[in-house]
Design a protein around this motif. Structure first.
Motif, PDB file in Angstrom:
ATOM      1  N   ALA A  78      52.600  44.082  44.106  1.00  0.00           N
ATOM      2  CA  ALA A  78      52.328  43.301  45.311  1.00  0.00           C
ATOM      3  C   ALA A  78      53.253  42.089  45.411  1.00  0.00           C
ATOM      4  O   ALA A  78      53.729  41.749  46.503  1.00  0.00           O
ATOM      5  CB  ALA A  78      50.865  42.856  45.324  1.00  0.00           C
ATOM      6  N   GLN A  79      53.528  41.439  44.296  1.00  0.00           N
ATOM      7  CA  GLN A  79      54.468  40.310  44.318  1.00  0.00           C
ATOM      8  C   GLN A  79      55.856  40.764  44.755  1.00  0.00           C
ATOM      9  O   GLN A  79      56.531  40.056  45.513  1.00  0.00           O
ATOM     10  CB  GLN A  79      54.533  39.653  42.936  1.00  0.00           C
ATOM     11  N   ASP A  80      56.278  41.923  44.298  1.00  0.00           N
ATOM     12  CA  ASP A  80      57.582  42.455  44.683  1.00  0.00           C
ATOM     13  C   ASP A  80      57.644  42.708  46.187  1.00  0.00           C
ATOM     14  O   ASP A  80      58.670  42.446  46.825  1.00  0.00           O
ATOM     15  CB  ASP A  80      57.867  43.739  43.918  1.00  0.00           C
ATOM     16  N   LEU A  81      56.533  43.196  46.750  1.00  0.00           N
ATOM     17  CA  LEU A  81      56.476  43.409  48.199  1.00  0.00           C
ATOM     18  C   LEU A  81      56.599  42.097  48.964  1.00  0.00           C
ATOM     19  O   LEU A  81      57.236  42.045  50.026  1.00  0.00           O
ATOM     20  CB  LEU A  81      55.141  44.068  48.590  1.00  0.00           C
ATOM     21  N   CYS A  82      55.976  41.056  48.421  1.00  0.00           N
ATOM     22  CA  CYS A  82      55.848  39.807  49.171  1.00  0.00           C
ATOM     23  C   CYS A  82      57.045  38.874  49.046  1.00  0.00           C
ATOM     24  O   CYS A  82      57.162  37.917  49.828  1.00  0.00           O
ATOM     25  CB  CYS A  82      54.573  39.072  48.725  1.00  0.00           C
ATOM     26  N   LYS A  83      57.937  39.129  48.093  1.00  0.00           N
ATOM     27  CA  LYS A  83      59.083  38.239  47.895  1.00  0.00           C
ATOM     28  C   LYS A  83      59.883  38.007  49.178  1.00  0.00           C
ATOM     29  O   LYS A  83      60.234  36.868  49.496  1.00  0.00           O
ATOM     30  CB  LYS A  83      59.997  38.786  46.800  1.00  0.00           C
ATOM     31  N   PRO A  84      60.215  39.061  49.954  1.00  0.00           N
ATOM     32  CA  PRO A  84      61.017  38.824  51.157  1.00  0.00           C
ATOM     33  C   PRO A  84      60.197  38.390  52.380  1.00  0.00           C
ATOM     34  O   PRO A  84      60.778  38.097  53.428  1.00  0.00           O
ATOM     35  CB  PRO A  84      61.670  40.191  51.409  1.00  0.00           C
ATOM     36  N   LEU A  85      58.866  38.382  52.266  1.00  0.00           N
ATOM     37  CA  LEU A  85      58.019  38.034  53.409  1.00  0.00           C
ATOM     38  C   LEU A  85      57.926  36.520  53.546  1.00  0.00           C
ATOM     39  O   LEU A  85      58.159  35.773  52.599  1.00  0.00           O
ATOM     40  CB  LEU A  85      56.631  38.657  53.241  1.00  0.00           C
ATOM     41  N   LYS A  86      57.549  36.064  54.720  1.00  0.00           N
ATOM     42  CA  LYS A  86      57.546  34.623  54.990  1.00  0.00           C
ATOM     43  C   LYS A  86      56.206  34.199  55.576  1.00  0.00           C
ATOM     44  O   LYS A  86      55.289  34.985  55.743  1.00  0.00           O
ATOM     45  CB  LYS A  86      58.691  34.259  55.952  1.00  0.00           C
ATOM     46  N   ASN A  87      56.151  32.913  55.905  1.00  0.00           N
ATOM     47  CA  ASN A  87      55.006  32.317  56.581  1.00  0.00           C
ATOM     48  C   ASN A  87      53.746  32.370  55.711  1.00  0.00           C
ATOM     49  O   ASN A  87      53.813  32.092  54.530  1.00  0.00           O
ATOM     50  CB  ASN A  87      54.803  32.964  57.956  1.00  0.00           C
ATOM     51  N   ASP A  88      52.613  32.770  56.296  1.00  0.00           N
ATOM     52  CA  ASP A  88      51.331  32.693  55.605  1.00  0.00           C
ATOM     53  C   ASP A  88      50.733  34.086  55.398  1.00  0.00           C
ATOM     54  O   ASP A  88      51.140  35.052  56.055  1.00  0.00           O
ATOM     55  CB  ASP A  88      50.353  31.811  56.394  1.00  0.00           C
ATOM     56  N   LEU A  89      49.742  34.146  54.498  1.00  0.00           N
ATOM     57  CA  LEU A  89      49.079  35.409  54.163  1.00  0.00           C
ATOM     58  C   LEU A  89      47.602  35.310  54.478  1.00  0.00           C
ATOM     59  O   LEU A  89      46.943  34.312  54.161  1.00  0.00           O
ATOM     60  CB  LEU A  89      49.260  35.723  52.671  1.00  0.00           C
ATOM     61  N   LEU A  90      47.064  36.365  55.083  1.00  0.00           N
ATOM     62  CA  LEU A  90      45.624  36.519  55.256  1.00  0.00           C
ATOM     63  C   LEU A  90      45.166  37.669  54.365  1.00  0.00           C
ATOM     64  O   LEU A  90      45.794  38.731  54.350  1.00  0.00           O
ATOM     65  CB  LEU A  90      45.273  36.820  56.719  1.00  0.00           C
ATOM     66  N   GLU A  91      44.078  37.462  53.627  1.00  0.00           N
ATOM     67  CA  GLU A  91      43.510  38.545  52.822  1.00  0.00           C
ATOM     68  C   GLU A  91      42.044  38.734  53.182  1.00  0.00           C
ATOM     69  O   GLU A  91      41.265  37.772  53.240  1.00  0.00           O
ATOM     70  CB  GLU A  91      43.627  38.255  51.323  1.00  0.00           C
ATOM     71  N   LEU A  92      41.641  39.990  53.406  1.00  0.00           N
ATOM     72  CA  LEU A  92      40.243  40.344  53.617  1.00  0.00           C
ATOM     73  C   LEU A  92      39.719  41.056  52.376  1.00  0.00           C
ATOM     74  O   LEU A  92      40.466  41.767  51.722  1.00  0.00           O
ATOM     75  CB  LEU A  92      40.091  41.251  54.842  1.00  0.00           C
ATOM     76  N   TYR A  93      38.451  40.861  52.078  1.00  0.00           N
ATOM     77  CA  TYR A  93      37.800  41.467  50.895  1.00  0.00           C
ATOM     78  C   TYR A  93      38.480  40.971  49.611  1.00  0.00           C
ATOM     79  O   TYR A  93      38.884  41.754  48.760  1.00  0.00           O
ATOM     80  CB  TYR A  93      37.876  43.000  50.919  1.00  0.00           C
ATOM     81  N   CYS A  94      38.583  39.659  49.441  1.00  0.00           N
ATOM     82  CA  CYS A  94      39.422  39.119  48.364  1.00  0.00           C
ATOM     83  C   CYS A  94      38.740  39.100  47.004  1.00  0.00           C
ATOM     84  O   CYS A  94      39.395  38.809  46.001  1.00  0.00           O
ATOM     85  CB  CYS A  94      39.908  37.716  48.719  1.00  0.00           C
ATOM     86  N   GLY A  95      37.437  39.383  46.929  1.00  0.00           N
ATOM     87  CA  GLY A  95      36.758  39.363  45.642  1.00  0.00           C
ATOM     88  C   GLY A  95      36.857  38.002  44.979  1.00  0.00           C
ATOM     89  O   GLY A  95      36.599  36.962  45.611  1.00  0.00           O
ATOM     90  N   ASN A  96      37.249  37.972  43.708  1.00  0.00           N
ATOM     91  CA  ASN A  96      37.349  36.700  42.984  1.00  0.00           C
ATOM     92  C   ASN A  96      38.740  36.081  43.085  1.00  0.00           C
ATOM     93  O   ASN A  96      39.099  35.214  42.298  1.00  0.00           O
ATOM     94  CB  ASN A  96      36.954  36.889  41.514  1.00  0.00           C
ATOM     95  N   GLY A  97      39.527  36.540  44.066  1.00  0.00           N
ATOM     96  CA  GLY A  97      40.861  35.974  44.269  1.00  0.00           C
ATOM     97  C   GLY A  97      41.941  36.672  43.479  1.00  0.00           C
ATOM     98  O   GLY A  97      43.039  36.125  43.302  1.00  0.00           O
ATOM     99  N   ASN A  98      41.680  37.881  43.025  1.00  0.00           N
ATOM    100  CA  ASN A  98      42.627  38.616  42.177  1.00  0.00           C
ATOM    101  C   ASN A  98      44.031  38.645  42.781  1.00  0.00           C
ATOM    102  O   ASN A  98      45.003  38.229  42.147  1.00  0.00           O
ATOM    103  CB  ASN A  98      42.117  40.039  41.959  1.00  0.00           C
ATOM    104  N   PHE A  99      44.163  39.121  44.025  1.00  0.00           N
ATOM    105  CA  PHE A  99      45.477  39.214  44.660  1.00  0.00           C
ATOM    106  C   PHE A  99      45.914  37.878  45.254  1.00  0.00           C
ATOM    107  O   PHE A  99      47.083  37.494  45.123  1.00  0.00           O
ATOM    108  CB  PHE A  99      45.466  40.285  45.754  1.00  0.00           C
ATOM    109  N   SER A 100      45.006  37.176  45.920  1.00  0.00           N
ATOM    110  CA  SER A 100      45.410  35.966  46.632  1.00  0.00           C
ATOM    111  C   SER A 100      45.951  34.898  45.689  1.00  0.00           C
ATOM    112  O   SER A 100      46.911  34.187  46.030  1.00  0.00           O
ATOM    113  CB  SER A 100      44.235  35.413  47.464  1.00  0.00           C
ATOM    114  N   ILE A 101      45.384  34.785  44.497  1.00  0.00           N
ATOM    115  CA  ILE A 101      45.889  33.809  43.525  1.00  0.00           C
ATOM    116  C   ILE A 101      47.277  34.220  43.032  1.00  0.00           C
ATOM    117  O   ILE A 101      48.190  33.395  42.936  1.00  0.00           O
ATOM    118  CB  ILE A 101      44.899  33.656  42.361  1.00  0.00           C
ATOM    119  N   ALA A 102      47.451  35.504  42.744  1.00  0.00           N
ATOM    120  CA  ALA A 102      48.747  35.980  42.242  1.00  0.00           C
ATOM    121  C   ALA A 102      49.844  35.896  43.298  1.00  0.00           C
ATOM    122  O   ALA A 102      51.015  35.756  42.963  1.00  0.00           O
ATOM    123  CB  ALA A 102      48.608  37.419  41.752  1.00  0.00           C
ATOM    124  N   LEU A 103      49.461  35.979  44.583  1.00  0.00           N
ATOM    125  CA  LEU A 103      50.457  36.014  45.661  1.00  0.00           C
ATOM    126  C   LEU A 103      50.653  34.657  46.331  1.00  0.00           C
ATOM    127  O   LEU A 103      51.528  34.527  47.191  1.00  0.00           O
ATOM    128  CB  LEU A 103      50.039  37.043  46.711  1.00  0.00           C
TER     129      LEU A 103
END
Length: 241
Positions: A78-103
Protein backbone atom coordinates in the motif's frame (compact mmCIF):
# COMPACT_ATOMS: atom_id res chain seq x y z
CA UNK A 1 -23.23 -22.00 27.76
CA UNK A 2 -22.15 -22.27 31.40
CA UNK A 3 -21.44 -19.24 33.61
CA UNK A 4 -17.92 -18.50 34.81
CA UNK A 5 -18.27 -19.39 38.50
CA UNK A 6 -15.98 -18.95 41.50
CA UNK A 7 -14.40 -22.37 40.93
CA UNK A 8 -13.43 -21.39 37.36
CA UNK A 9 -11.98 -18.08 38.59
CA UNK A 10 -10.00 -19.78 41.33
CA UNK A 11 -8.51 -22.33 38.90
CA UNK A 12 -7.57 -19.62 36.37
CA UNK A 13 -5.93 -17.48 39.04
CA UNK A 14 -3.86 -20.47 40.15
CA UNK A 15 -2.84 -21.22 36.54
CA UNK A 16 -1.93 -17.57 35.93
CA UNK A 17 0.24 -17.51 39.05
CA UNK A 18 1.97 -20.75 38.00
CA UNK A 19 2.77 -19.50 34.49
CA UNK A 20 3.60 -15.88 35.38
CA UNK A 21 7.01 -16.86 36.72
CA UNK A 22 8.09 -17.55 33.13
CA UNK A 23 5.70 -15.55 30.93
CA UNK A 24 3.77 -12.31 30.75
CA UNK A 25 0.37 -13.96 30.44
CA UNK A 26 -3.23 -12.75 30.46
CA UNK A 27 -6.50 -14.67 30.61
CA UNK A 28 -9.92 -13.75 29.28
CA UNK A 29 -12.99 -15.83 30.06
CA UNK A 30 -16.28 -15.42 28.25
CA UNK A 31 -19.74 -16.78 28.86
CA UNK A 32 -23.22 -15.49 28.17
CA UNK A 33 -23.31 -11.80 29.19
CA UNK A 34 -20.07 -12.33 31.10
CA UNK A 35 -16.44 -11.39 30.56
CA UNK A 36 -13.63 -11.90 33.06
CA UNK A 37 -10.21 -10.37 32.38
CA UNK A 38 -7.15 -11.33 34.39
CA UNK A 39 -4.45 -8.94 33.24
CA UNK A 40 -4.82 -7.09 29.92
CA UNK A 41 -7.36 -7.65 27.16
CA UNK A 42 -4.88 -6.60 24.47
CA UNK A 43 -1.42 -7.28 23.11
CA UNK A 44 1.04 -4.75 21.71
CA UNK A 45 2.34 -5.62 18.26
CA UNK A 46 5.44 -4.08 16.70
CA UNK A 47 5.79 -4.26 12.93
CA UNK A 48 8.79 -3.12 10.89
CA UNK A 49 7.41 -1.64 7.66
CA UNK A 50 9.99 -0.42 5.14
CA UNK A 51 12.47 0.06 7.96
CA UNK A 52 10.06 1.95 10.24
CA UNK A 53 8.74 0.39 13.44
CA UNK A 54 4.98 0.78 13.88
CA UNK A 55 3.23 0.04 17.18
CA UNK A 56 -0.31 -1.34 17.26
CA UNK A 57 -2.52 -2.17 20.20
CA UNK A 58 -4.54 -5.29 19.29
CA UNK A 59 -7.62 -5.67 21.49
CA UNK A 60 -9.23 -9.07 22.07
CA UNK A 61 -12.36 -9.66 19.98
CA UNK A 62 -11.70 -6.65 17.73
CA UNK A 63 -11.02 -6.72 14.00
CA UNK A 64 -7.39 -6.83 12.99
CA UNK A 65 -5.10 -8.33 10.37
CA UNK A 66 -4.20 -11.64 12.06
CA UNK A 67 -0.99 -12.56 10.22
CA UNK A 68 1.74 -10.10 11.17
CA UNK A 69 4.26 -11.11 8.48
CA UNK A 70 1.67 -10.92 5.70
CA UNK A 71 0.28 -7.67 7.13
CA UNK A 72 3.74 -6.12 6.77
CA UNK A 73 3.71 -7.11 3.08
CA UNK A 74 0.25 -5.56 2.69
CA UNK A 75 1.33 -2.29 4.31
CA UNK A 76 4.48 -2.08 2.17
CA UNK A 77 2.41 -2.79 -0.96
CA UNK A 78 0.00 0.00 0.00
CA UNK A 79 2.86 2.41 0.72
CA UNK A 80 4.31 1.67 -2.71
CA UNK A 81 0.95 2.52 -4.28
CA UNK A 82 0.68 5.78 -2.38
CA UNK A 83 4.17 7.17 -3.02
CA UNK A 84 3.20 8.95 -6.28
CA UNK A 85 -0.24 10.04 -4.99
CA UNK A 86 -0.86 13.51 -3.61
CA UNK A 87 -3.18 15.57 -1.46
CA UNK A 88 -5.20 13.82 1.27
CA UNK A 89 -6.43 10.29 2.01
CA UNK A 90 -9.85 9.11 3.14
CA UNK A 91 -10.16 5.63 4.67
CA UNK A 92 -13.41 3.79 5.45
CA UNK A 93 -13.55 0.80 7.84
CA UNK A 94 -10.16 1.73 9.33
CA UNK A 95 -10.26 -0.60 12.35
CA UNK A 96 -7.44 0.26 14.76
CA UNK A 97 -5.67 2.42 12.17
CA UNK A 98 -3.63 -0.38 10.61
CA UNK A 99 -3.44 1.20 7.13
CA UNK A 100 -4.07 4.85 7.96
CA UNK A 101 -1.14 5.03 10.40
CA UNK A 102 1.23 3.32 7.95
CA UNK A 103 0.12 5.57 5.07
CA UNK A 104 -0.08 8.91 6.92
CA UNK A 105 3.44 9.85 5.82
CA UNK A 106 2.41 9.63 2.16
CA UNK A 107 -0.28 12.34 2.40
CA UNK A 108 -0.81 15.86 3.71
CA UNK A 109 -3.76 14.76 5.86
CA UNK A 110 -5.68 11.55 6.51
CA UNK A 111 -9.31 11.21 7.59
CA UNK A 112 -10.51 7.77 8.64
CA UNK A 113 -13.80 6.31 9.88
CA UNK A 114 -14.67 3.26 11.98
CA UNK A 115 -17.90 2.20 13.71
CA UNK A 116 -16.47 0.00 16.50
CA UNK A 117 -15.87 1.89 19.76
CA UNK A 118 -13.07 -0.45 20.88
CA UNK A 119 -11.31 -0.14 17.51
CA UNK A 120 -11.55 3.66 17.57
CA UNK A 121 -10.15 3.68 21.10
CA UNK A 122 -7.22 1.52 19.96
CA UNK A 123 -6.73 3.71 16.89
CA UNK A 124 -6.40 6.82 19.06
CA UNK A 125 -3.88 4.98 21.26
CA UNK A 126 -1.93 3.87 18.18
CA UNK A 127 -1.92 7.38 16.70
CA UNK A 128 -0.34 8.71 19.92
CA UNK A 129 2.15 5.83 20.20
CA UNK A 130 3.34 6.35 16.62
CA UNK A 131 3.47 10.17 16.90
CA UNK A 132 1.18 10.64 13.88
CA UNK A 133 -0.03 14.25 13.74
CA UNK A 134 -1.92 14.43 10.43
CA UNK A 135 -4.54 11.73 11.05
CA UNK A 136 -8.09 12.14 12.39
CA UNK A 137 -10.32 9.15 13.11
CA UNK A 138 -14.06 9.53 13.66
CA UNK A 139 -16.53 6.93 14.89
CA UNK A 140 -19.00 6.59 12.05
CA UNK A 141 -20.26 3.82 9.82
CA UNK A 142 -19.60 4.06 6.10
CA UNK A 143 -23.34 4.63 5.56
CA UNK A 144 -23.37 7.54 8.05
CA UNK A 145 -20.26 9.08 6.50
CA UNK A 146 -21.85 8.83 3.06
CA UNK A 147 -24.91 10.69 4.40
CA UNK A 148 -22.66 13.36 5.92
CA UNK A 149 -20.68 13.82 2.71
CA UNK A 150 -23.90 14.09 0.70
CA UNK A 151 -25.28 16.71 3.13
CA UNK A 152 -28.21 14.47 4.05
CA UNK A 153 -27.52 14.44 7.82
CA UNK A 154 -25.43 16.29 10.38
CA UNK A 155 -23.58 14.47 13.14
CA UNK A 156 -22.28 15.79 16.46
CA UNK A 157 -19.37 13.36 16.09
CA UNK A 158 -18.12 15.54 13.23
CA UNK A 159 -17.87 18.60 15.47
CA UNK A 160 -14.45 20.13 14.96
CA UNK A 161 -13.95 18.23 11.67
CA UNK A 162 -14.23 20.42 8.58
CA UNK A 163 -14.88 17.97 5.78
CA UNK A 164 -14.44 20.73 3.20
CA UNK A 165 -10.86 21.32 4.37
CA UNK A 166 -9.82 17.91 3.05
CA UNK A 167 -8.72 17.45 -0.54
CA UNK A 168 -9.02 13.67 -0.65
CA UNK A 169 -8.28 12.31 -4.11
CA UNK A 170 -7.50 8.82 -2.81
CA UNK A 171 -9.77 6.52 -0.80
CA UNK A 172 -8.89 3.25 0.91
CA UNK A 173 -11.60 0.78 1.91
CA UNK A 174 -11.21 -2.43 3.89
CA UNK A 175 -14.83 -3.55 4.34
CA UNK A 176 -16.15 -6.62 6.20
CA UNK A 177 -16.93 -9.83 4.33
CA UNK A 178 -20.27 -8.39 3.20
CA UNK A 179 -18.43 -5.79 1.11
CA UNK A 180 -19.85 -2.31 0.50
CA UNK A 181 -23.46 -1.21 0.10
CA UNK A 182 -24.44 0.47 -3.16
CA UNK A 183 -24.44 4.02 -1.76
CA UNK A 184 -20.93 3.55 -0.37
CA UNK A 185 -19.82 2.20 -3.76
CA UNK A 186 -21.23 5.38 -5.32
CA UNK A 187 -19.26 7.49 -2.82
CA UNK A 188 -16.03 5.55 -3.41
CA UNK A 189 -16.40 5.97 -7.18
CA UNK A 190 -16.08 9.76 -6.74
CA UNK A 191 -12.35 9.49 -5.96
CA UNK A 192 -9.49 9.53 -8.45
CA UNK A 193 -7.67 6.59 -6.88
CA UNK A 194 -9.16 3.65 -4.96
CA UNK A 195 -7.36 1.09 -2.82
CA UNK A 196 -9.70 -1.80 -2.02
CA UNK A 197 -8.60 -4.40 0.55
CA UNK A 198 -10.89 -7.44 0.60
CA UNK A 199 -11.22 -10.63 2.63
CA UNK A 200 -14.01 -12.00 0.42
CA UNK A 201 -13.39 -12.50 -3.33
CA UNK A 202 -17.13 -12.88 -4.02
CA UNK A 203 -18.18 -9.48 -2.66
CA UNK A 204 -15.01 -7.96 -4.12
CA UNK A 205 -16.09 -9.17 -7.57
CA UNK A 206 -19.56 -7.68 -7.04
CA UNK A 207 -18.16 -4.30 -5.94
CA UNK A 208 -15.62 -4.24 -8.79
CA UNK A 209 -18.49 -4.67 -11.26
CA UNK A 210 -19.72 -1.34 -9.90
CA UNK A 211 -16.38 0.46 -9.60
CA UNK A 212 -14.96 -0.56 -12.99
CA UNK A 213 -17.70 1.43 -14.70
CA UNK A 214 -15.67 4.53 -13.82
CA UNK A 215 -12.22 3.16 -12.93
CA UNK A 216 -9.60 0.81 -14.35
CA UNK A 217 -7.82 -1.85 -12.29
CA UNK A 218 -4.11 -0.95 -12.31
CA UNK A 219 -2.68 -3.41 -9.79
CA UNK A 220 -3.95 -6.53 -8.06
CA UNK A 221 -2.35 -8.54 -5.26
CA UNK A 222 -3.21 -11.64 -3.27
CA UNK A 223 -2.03 -12.00 0.34
CA UNK A 224 -2.29 -15.41 1.99
CA UNK A 225 -3.35 -14.20 5.44
CA UNK A 226 -4.93 -17.55 6.25
CA UNK A 227 -2.57 -20.41 5.26
CA UNK A 228 -4.07 -23.90 4.83
CA UNK A 229 -7.60 -22.49 4.44
CA UNK A 230 -9.66 -21.46 1.43
CA UNK A 231 -9.79 -17.84 2.67
CA UNK A 232 -7.73 -15.20 0.89
CA UNK A 233 -7.00 -11.48 1.28
CA UNK A 234 -6.84 -9.34 -1.86
CA UNK A 235 -5.68 -5.85 -2.69
CA UNK A 236 -6.86 -3.87 -5.72
CA UNK A 237 -5.69 -0.48 -6.94
CA UNK A 238 -8.01 1.40 -9.31
CA UNK A 239 -7.69 4.77 -11.05
CA UNK A 240 -10.30 6.85 -12.79
CA UNK A 241 -10.66 6.23 -16.53
Amino acid sequence: HKPLDDEWLSEIKALKEKLSSKYKIDFIGRARKQKEVLGDDFVTERLTVNGQELIYQQVENSFTQPNAKVNINMLEWAQDLCKPLKNDLLELYCGNGNFSIALAGCFNKVLATEISKSSVHSAQYNIAKNNVENLDIIRMSSEEFTQAMNGERTFSRLEGIDLKSYDCQTILVDPPRAGMDELTCDLVANYESIIYISCNPETLERDLDHLTRTHNVKRFAIFDQFPYTHHIESGVFLQRK
